[in-house]
Scaffold this motif. Structure first.
Motif, PDB file in Angstrom:
ATOM      1  N   ASP A  94     -18.557 -19.695 -15.390  1.00  0.00           N
ATOM      2  CA  ASP A  94     -18.984 -20.740 -14.419  1.00  0.00           C
ATOM      3  C   ASP A  94     -18.088 -21.950 -14.609  1.00  0.00           C
ATOM      4  O   ASP A  94     -17.386 -22.324 -15.736  1.00  0.00           O
ATOM      5  N   SER A  95     -17.761 -22.566 -13.571  1.00  0.00           N
ATOM      6  CA  SER A  95     -16.964 -23.949 -13.420  1.00  0.00           C
ATOM      7  C   SER A  95     -17.347 -24.560 -12.289  1.00  0.00           C
ATOM      8  O   SER A  95     -18.340 -24.312 -11.721  1.00  0.00           O
ATOM      9  N   PRO A  96     -16.917 -25.731 -12.268  1.00  0.00           N
ATOM     10  CA  PRO A  96     -17.033 -26.572 -10.943  1.00  0.00           C
ATOM     11  C   PRO A  96     -16.818 -25.901  -9.778  1.00  0.00           C
ATOM     12  O   PRO A  96     -17.527 -26.392  -8.815  1.00  0.00           O
ATOM     13  N   VAL A  97     -15.971 -25.138  -9.619  1.00  0.00           N
ATOM     14  CA  VAL A  97     -15.727 -24.300  -8.299  1.00  0.00           C
ATOM     15  C   VAL A  97     -16.644 -23.356  -8.091  1.00  0.00           C
ATOM     16  O   VAL A  97     -17.450 -23.357  -7.098  1.00  0.00           O
ATOM     17  N   THR A  98     -17.216 -22.762  -9.082  1.00  0.00           N
ATOM     18  CA  THR A  98     -18.471 -21.777  -8.686  1.00  0.00           C
ATOM     19  C   THR A  98     -19.498 -22.534  -8.851  1.00  0.00           C
ATOM     20  O   THR A  98     -20.590 -21.925  -7.839  1.00  0.00           O
ATOM     21  N   ARG A  99     -19.975 -23.709  -9.308  1.00  0.00           N
ATOM     22  CA  ARG A  99     -21.113 -24.368  -9.147  1.00  0.00           C
ATOM     23  C   ARG A  99     -21.417 -24.848  -7.736  1.00  0.00           C
ATOM     24  O   ARG A  99     -22.419 -25.121  -7.288  1.00  0.00           O
ATOM     25  N   GLU A 100     -20.414 -25.091  -6.824  1.00  0.00           N
ATOM     26  CA  GLU A 100     -20.405 -25.383  -5.522  1.00  0.00           C
ATOM     27  C   GLU A 100     -21.169 -24.250  -4.609  1.00  0.00           C
ATOM     28  O   GLU A 100     -21.923 -24.687  -3.680  1.00  0.00           O
ATOM     29  N   HIS A 101     -21.330 -23.117  -5.063  1.00  0.00           N
ATOM     30  CA  HIS A 101     -21.787 -22.046  -4.329  1.00  0.00           C
ATOM     31  C   HIS A 101     -22.594 -21.434  -5.364  1.00  0.00           C
ATOM     32  O   HIS A 101     -23.402 -20.446  -4.714  1.00  0.00           O
ATOM     33  N   TYR A 102     -23.050 -21.623  -6.434  1.00  0.00           N
ATOM     34  CA  TYR A 102     -23.960 -20.967  -7.362  1.00  0.00           C
ATOM     35  C   TYR A 102     -24.277 -21.765  -8.568  1.00  0.00           C
ATOM     36  O   TYR A 102     -23.378 -21.912  -9.366  1.00  0.00           O
ATOM     37  N   PRO A 103     -25.576 -22.468  -8.317  1.00  0.00           N
ATOM     38  CA  PRO A 103     -25.798 -23.463  -9.312  1.00  0.00           C
ATOM     39  C   PRO A 103     -26.161 -23.159 -10.762  1.00  0.00           C
ATOM     40  O   PRO A 103     -27.461 -23.651 -11.186  1.00  0.00           O
ATOM     41  N   PHE A 104     -25.646 -22.013 -11.330  1.00  0.00           N
ATOM     42  CA  PHE A 104     -26.273 -21.397 -12.678  1.00  0.00           C
ATOM     43  C   PHE A 104     -24.755 -21.377 -13.654  1.00  0.00           C
ATOM     44  O   PHE A 104     -23.692 -21.344 -13.323  1.00  0.00           O
ATOM     45  N   ALA A 105     -25.274 -21.654 -15.012  1.00  0.00           N
ATOM     46  CA  ALA A 105     -24.221 -20.988 -15.866  1.00  0.00           C
ATOM     47  C   ALA A 105     -24.102 -19.695 -16.346  1.00  0.00           C
ATOM     48  O   ALA A 105     -25.330 -19.270 -16.226  1.00  0.00           O
ATOM     49  N   PHE A 106     -23.096 -19.184 -16.461  1.00  0.00           N
ATOM     50  CA  PHE A 106     -22.938 -17.628 -16.743  1.00  0.00           C
ATOM     51  C   PHE A 106     -21.716 -17.498 -17.440  1.00  0.00           C
ATOM     52  O   PHE A 106     -20.842 -18.112 -17.469  1.00  0.00           O
ATOM     53  N   ALA A 107     -21.476 -16.296 -17.927  1.00  0.00           N
ATOM     54  CA  ALA A 107     -20.631 -15.724 -18.438  1.00  0.00           C
ATOM     55  C   ALA A 107     -20.421 -14.373 -18.066  1.00  0.00           C
ATOM     56  O   ALA A 107     -21.478 -13.442 -18.666  1.00  0.00           O
ATOM     57  N   LEU A 108     -19.631 -13.581 -17.414  1.00  0.00           N
ATOM     58  CA  LEU A 108     -19.591 -12.237 -16.800  1.00  0.00           C
ATOM     59  C   LEU A 108     -18.371 -11.566 -17.529  1.00  0.00           C
ATOM     60  O   LEU A 108     -17.051 -12.166 -17.461  1.00  0.00           O
ATOM     61  N   GLU A 109     -18.473 -10.661 -18.292  1.00  0.00           N
ATOM     62  CA  GLU A 109     -17.477  -9.923 -19.073  1.00  0.00           C
ATOM     63  C   GLU A 109     -17.303  -8.564 -18.534  1.00  0.00           C
ATOM     64  O   GLU A 109     -18.340  -7.908 -18.619  1.00  0.00           O
ATOM     65  N   VAL A 110     -16.117  -7.972 -18.145  1.00  0.00           N
ATOM     66  CA  VAL A 110     -16.054  -6.779 -17.694  1.00  0.00           C
ATOM     67  C   VAL A 110     -15.095  -5.887 -18.692  1.00  0.00           C
ATOM     68  O   VAL A 110     -14.129  -6.382 -18.979  1.00  0.00           O
TER      69      VAL A 110
END
Length: 284
Positions: A94-110
C-alpha cells in the motif's frame, strides 16, 4: 522483463502488474498475446476487487471510495523481492496512491515457479496493520491462445454438474443460479459468452479445467480451493483466446448496498496475519 526457464518451459513476467507475458515450450506460445481489437491484456492480477462494483464505488467506515473493475494491482508497478532461474516473487505494498481508493494496509506477493511443464502461481496477502482487519478479493485472469473457438473443447474434473452464477450485465445474480453440465466436455462457441463469463461455483473443492484444441494441444487450470472459476472469451469480438480464471471474490449484484463490510464473498484477514491463494497451469 523477468524470464524463468527450465528444460520444458520459458515464461516471461512483467513487473508492471506482475502480469504474465509469455508461456512457451519452445514450439508453441500458450499465453494470449493481447490484441486491442478483442482484449488488450494477457493475464492481469485482480486485486483488491474481482469484477465490477455497483456505480464503480463502495463505502467503508462512512467514507466513499471510487474503484474501477478488477481493482488497481493490474496497473501498478511491482518490485522483485526474490528471483532465481525458475522462480520469482514480486511484491506490491500500500502507498498514498492506493490509499486514495482503498483505505487498508496490505502487502501482496505474487510468486511464479516452474515445475516441469507446469507453472505454479502463489498469491500471498499479508495484513501488516496492528488493528484493522483487511477486506479484499483476489483473482487470476490469464488468457490462452486458441486457433478456433468452435473447434475447442472445455472439460472440468470432477465431471459433474456445477452451480453457475448468472450475470445481469456486469453484475452477479446471487439469488437465481443456473446449473452447468460438465459431465461431458463442452464444445465452445461464441454465443456461450454473450452474457459475459461462465462463472462456476466450485464449493471450494479441487477442480481441474482443461482447454483442448482440435490438434490435441491445450492447457489445464489446476485449482485447489477457489470458490469460483470463470471461463471467458470476447463477445462479439472474435478473439482467439479463452481465459481460465481462479476467483476468490465476485462482482457486486444490482442489489448491493455498496457497504464493503456487506459485500458478497469479501474476504477478511485479521491484523498481522497472511494468507496464500494458489493455482497452477500445465500445458500439453
Amino acid at each position: 522483463m523477468i524470464e524463468l526457464q527450465n528444460d520444458q518451459l520459458h515464461v516471461k513476467i512483467a513487473e508492471h502488474g506482475a502480469e504474465l507475458q509469455s508461456i512457451s515450450d519452445g514450439q508453441r506460445e500458450y499465453l494470449w498475446q493481447a490484441d486491442p481489437a478483442s482484449w488488450n491484456r494477457k493475464a492481469p492480477v485482480l486485486f483488491p476487487f474481482v469484477g465490477r462494483l455497483k456505480n464503480n464505488q463502495y463505502t467503508f467506515s462512512g467514507q466513499q471510495f471510487d474503484q474501477k473493475q478488477h481493482g488497481f494491482a493490474r496497473d501498478m508497478e511491482f518490485m522483485v523481492v526474490k528471483a532465481s532461474e525458475t522462480k520469482v516473487t514480486l511484491q506490491l505494498k500500500d502507498s498514498p496512491v492506493t490509499r486514495e481508493h482503498y483505505p487498508f494496509a496490505f502487502a501482496l506477493e505474487v510468486t511464479y515457479s516452474l515445475q516441469g511443464k507446469r507453472l505454479a502461481v502463489d498469491y500471498q496477502v499479508k495484513n501488516p496493520s496492528d488493528e484493522q482487519t483487511l477486506l479484499y478479493s483476489l483473482g487470476a485472469h490469464p488468457g490462452f491462445n486458441i486457433a478456433n473457438l468452435e473447434e475447442t473443447s472445455l472439460s472440468v474434473s470432477p465431471a459433474e454438474h456445477y452451480g453457475r452464477v448468472k450475470l445481469d450485465g456486469p453484475f452477479s445474480d446471487l439469488v437465481h443460479w443456473d446449473n452447468q453440465d460438465f459431465t461431458q466436455p463442452l464444445k465452445l462457441n461464441r454465443d456461450l459468452f454473450k452474457n459475459d463469463a461462465i462463472i462456476l461455483a466450485t464449493e471450494r473443492q479441487g477442480v481441474t479445467v482443461t482447454l483442448k484444441e482440435a490438434d490435441g494441444h491445450g492447457v489445464q487450470l489446476i485449482q485447489p480451493n477457489a470458490p469460483f472459476v470463470a471461463i471467458w472469451s470476447s463477445y462479439p469480438a472474435q478473439g482467439k483466446f479463452v481465459c481460465l480464471e481462479s476467483w476468490w471474490g465476485i462482482a457486486d449484484s444490482l442489489t448491493s448496498t455498496g457497504e464493503l463490510e456487506n459485500k458478497a464473498e469479501i474476504m477478511r484477514l485479521a491484523p498481522g496475519l497472511k494468507r496464500h491463494h494458489q493455482y497452477q497451469v500445465e500445458v500439453f
